[in-house]
Scaffold this motif. Structure first.
Motif, mmCIF file in Angstrom:
data_model
loop_
_atom_site.group_PDB
_atom_site.id
_atom_site.type_symbol
_atom_site.label_atom_id
_atom_site.label_comp_id
_atom_site.label_asym_id
_atom_site.label_seq_id
_atom_site.Cartn_x
_atom_site.Cartn_y
_atom_site.Cartn_z
ATOM 1 N N SER A 72 0.795 -1.217 0.000
ATOM 2 C CA SER A 72 0.000 0.000 0.000
ATOM 3 C C SER A 72 0.833 1.276 0.000
ATOM 4 O O SER A 72 1.996 1.297 0.398
ATOM 5 N N VAL A 73 0.174 2.341 -0.402
ATOM 6 C CA VAL A 73 0.768 3.676 -0.336
ATOM 7 C C VAL A 73 1.032 4.037 1.127
ATOM 8 O O VAL A 73 2.026 4.693 1.431
ATOM 9 N N ALA A 74 0.181 3.584 2.043
ATOM 10 C CA ALA A 74 0.410 3.853 3.469
ATOM 11 C C ALA A 74 1.724 3.229 3.926
ATOM 12 O O ALA A 74 2.521 3.877 4.617
ATOM 13 N N GLN A 75 1.972 1.983 3.554
ATOM 14 C CA GLN A 75 3.218 1.323 3.942
ATOM 15 C C GLN A 75 4.411 2.041 3.322
ATOM 16 O O GLN A 75 5.404 2.307 4.001
ATOM 17 N N HIS A 76 4.315 2.364 2.054
ATOM 18 C CA HIS A 76 5.372 3.113 1.362
ATOM 19 C C HIS A 76 5.676 4.410 2.122
ATOM 20 O O HIS A 76 6.834 4.747 2.366
ATOM 21 N N SER A 77 4.635 5.116 2.528
ATOM 22 C CA SER A 77 4.805 6.400 3.210
ATOM 23 C C SER A 77 5.461 6.239 4.573
ATOM 24 O O SER A 77 6.316 7.056 4.959
ATOM 25 N N VAL A 78 5.088 5.206 5.306
ATOM 26 C CA VAL A 78 5.727 4.947 6.605
ATOM 27 C C VAL A 78 7.217 4.690 6.398
ATOM 28 O O VAL A 78 8.061 5.240 7.125
ATOM 29 N N HIS A 79 7.560 3.891 5.400
ATOM 30 C CA HIS A 79 8.978 3.621 5.127
ATOM 31 C C HIS A 79 9.729 4.903 4.754
ATOM 32 O O HIS A 79 10.846 5.133 5.231
ATOM 33 N N ILE A 80 9.132 5.723 3.914
ATOM 34 C CA ILE A 80 9.777 6.988 3.544
ATOM 35 C C ILE A 80 10.047 7.805 4.795
ATOM 36 O O ILE A 80 11.131 8.373 4.965
ATOM 37 N N SER A 81 9.097 7.864 5.712
ATOM 38 C CA SER A 81 9.264 8.671 6.929
ATOM 39 C C SER A 81 10.410 8.178 7.799
ATOM 40 O O SER A 81 10.959 8.935 8.586
ATOM 41 N N ARG A 82 10.763 6.923 7.631
ATOM 42 C CA ARG A 82 11.838 6.344 8.447
ATOM 43 C C ARG A 82 13.213 6.451 7.800
ATOM 44 O O ARG A 82 14.219 6.295 8.484
ATOM 45 N N ILE A 83 13.268 6.697 6.481
ATOM 46 C CA ILE A 83 14.582 6.728 5.827
ATOM 47 C C ILE A 83 15.079 8.134 5.538
ATOM 48 O O ILE A 83 16.244 8.305 5.194
ATOM 49 N N VAL A 84 14.212 9.127 5.662
ATOM 50 C CA VAL A 84 14.655 10.508 5.476
ATOM 51 C C VAL A 84 15.247 11.017 6.781
ATOM 52 O O VAL A 84 15.033 10.421 7.841
ATOM 53 N N PRO A 85 15.978 12.132 6.746
ATOM 54 C CA PRO A 85 16.462 12.711 7.992
ATOM 55 C C PRO A 85 15.293 12.977 8.952
ATOM 56 O O PRO A 85 14.184 13.318 8.496
ATOM 57 N N PRO A 86 15.498 12.813 10.246
ATOM 58 C CA PRO A 86 14.403 12.959 11.215
ATOM 59 C C PRO A 86 13.611 14.259 11.084
ATOM 60 O O PRO A 86 12.395 14.266 11.273
ATOM 61 N N GLU A 87 14.286 15.345 10.715
ATOM 62 C CA GLU A 87 13.580 16.624 10.596
ATOM 63 C C GLU A 87 12.627 16.661 9.396
ATOM 64 O O GLU A 87 11.794 17.565 9.284
ATOM 65 N N HIS A 88 12.710 15.666 8.509
ATOM 66 C CA HIS A 88 11.822 15.595 7.347
ATOM 67 C C HIS A 88 10.855 14.416 7.435
ATOM 68 O O HIS A 88 10.123 14.140 6.482
ATOM 69 N N ALA A 89 10.847 13.716 8.562
ATOM 70 C CA ALA A 89 10.045 12.496 8.692
ATOM 71 C C ALA A 89 8.554 12.749 8.502
ATOM 72 O O ALA A 89 7.871 11.965 7.830
ATOM 73 N N TYR A 90 8.034 13.832 9.066
ATOM 74 C CA TYR A 90 6.601 14.115 8.931
ATOM 75 C C TYR A 90 6.247 14.395 7.470
ATOM 76 O O TYR A 90 5.259 13.866 6.949
ATOM 77 N N GLN A 91 7.050 15.182 6.804
ATOM 78 C CA GLN A 91 6.812 15.448 5.387
ATOM 79 C C GLN A 91 6.931 14.159 4.574
ATOM 80 O O GLN A 91 6.180 13.950 3.623
ATOM 81 N N GLY A 92 7.868 13.295 4.948
ATOM 82 C CA GLY A 92 8.013 12.010 4.270
ATOM 83 C C GLY A 92 6.773 11.148 4.429
ATOM 84 O O GLY A 92 6.310 10.523 3.469
ATOM 85 N N LEU A 93 6.224 11.120 5.636
ATOM 86 C CA LEU A 93 5.007 10.346 5.875
ATOM 87 C C LEU A 93 3.854 10.867 5.029
ATOM 88 O O LEU A 93 3.084 10.092 4.464
ATOM 89 N N MET A 94 3.756 12.170 4.898
ATOM 90 C CA MET A 94 2.598 12.790 4.255
ATOM 91 C C MET A 94 2.799 13.090 2.769
ATOM 92 O O MET A 94 1.884 13.594 2.118
ATOM 93 N N HIS A 95 3.954 12.763 2.203
ATOM 94 C CA HIS A 95 4.266 13.200 0.839
ATOM 95 C C HIS A 95 3.278 12.698 -0.217
ATOM 96 O O HIS A 95 3.070 13.354 -1.224
ATOM 97 N N ASP A 96 2.669 11.557 -0.023
ATOM 98 C CA ASP A 96 1.699 11.011 -0.975
ATOM 99 C C ASP A 96 0.279 11.027 -0.418
ATOM 100 O O ASP A 96 -0.606 10.337 -0.937
ATOM 101 N N ALA A 97 0.029 11.814 0.622
ATOM 102 C CA ALA A 97 -1.269 11.786 1.311
ATOM 103 C C ALA A 97 -2.437 12.115 0.394
ATOM 104 O O ALA A 97 -3.546 11.616 0.597
ATOM 105 N N SER A 98 -2.209 12.923 -0.649
ATOM 106 C CA SER A 98 -3.314 13.261 -1.561
ATOM 107 C C SER A 98 -3.867 12.017 -2.248
ATOM 108 O O SER A 98 -5.024 12.010 -2.690
#
Length: 183
Positions: free
Chosen positions: A55-81
């Motif tokens: 799922s896109v949700a799983q993809h987004s969780v993984h993105i939030s974990r591999i970006v720098p911590p200060e970008h984790a929230y944006q990584g989680l939400m990057h595909d939210a639309s």
């Protein structure tokens, strides 16, 4: 004509939580983070053309974990639309410029609703491309080099098999960790 009826039969979709999402006025729609998480968890990447549901949700969780911590929230939400517009295959998306206009409108509304800082930093795009290379290697039969991932090495971790229910729960848990009351 009754405005409520027009919206229900117009450019709207019924959300998991029971409200309608209006593509013409997304900021006026009553969508929640639960609607977002549910839609992303039920949306399979790659137009569903992978070994298993991913799922896109799983993809987004993984993105939030591999970006720098200060970008984790944006990584989680990057595909939210994509909770509302779906995850359209990139080759088709480039053929439909009107779709991109709608997607950007929805994205802006989602980002405003959940206080996602914009523009997204370049680390999000780079993580997205590396994750795509990782997903292709682990979830697809084809090993051709894709133009979009040229020169990017897959990440060195195994993608777990999450059910849509688990992906939704993991997305909501990560959102709670990162959002600082953005809901």
């Amino acid at each position: 004509m009754n405005e409520t009826v027009r919206r229900i039969i117009g450019p709207t979709i019924l959300l998991f939580g029971g409200t309608y999402f209006d593509f013409e006025a997304p900021d006026n729609s009553a969508f929640t983070i639960e609607d977002v998480a549910h839609g992303l968890a039920m949306t399979c990447r790659f137009a569903g053309q992978c070994y298993r549901h991913y799922s896109v949700a799983q993809h987004s969780v993984h993105i939030s974990r591999i970006v720098p911590p200060e970008h984790a929230y944006q990584g989680l939400m990057h595909d939210a639309s994509e909770f509302a517009v779906g995850d359209m295959a990139k080759p088709l998306k480039v053929m439909l410029p009107d779709y991109t206009v709608i997607e950007k409108r929805v994205e802006a509304a989602v980002f405003r609703r959940f206080n996602v800082p914009t523009p997204l930093p370049p680390t999000i795009k780079e993580a997205d491309i590396r994750m795509l290379a990782t997903e292709q290697r682990q979830l697809m039969r084809n090993r051709d080099e894709w133009h979009y991932t040229h020169g990017r090495e897959p990440l060195d971790f195994k993608l777990p098999a999450w059910t849509p229910e688990e992906a939704k729960a993991q997305f909501l848990k990560r959102f709670a960790q990162l959002s600082n009351g953005a809901a």
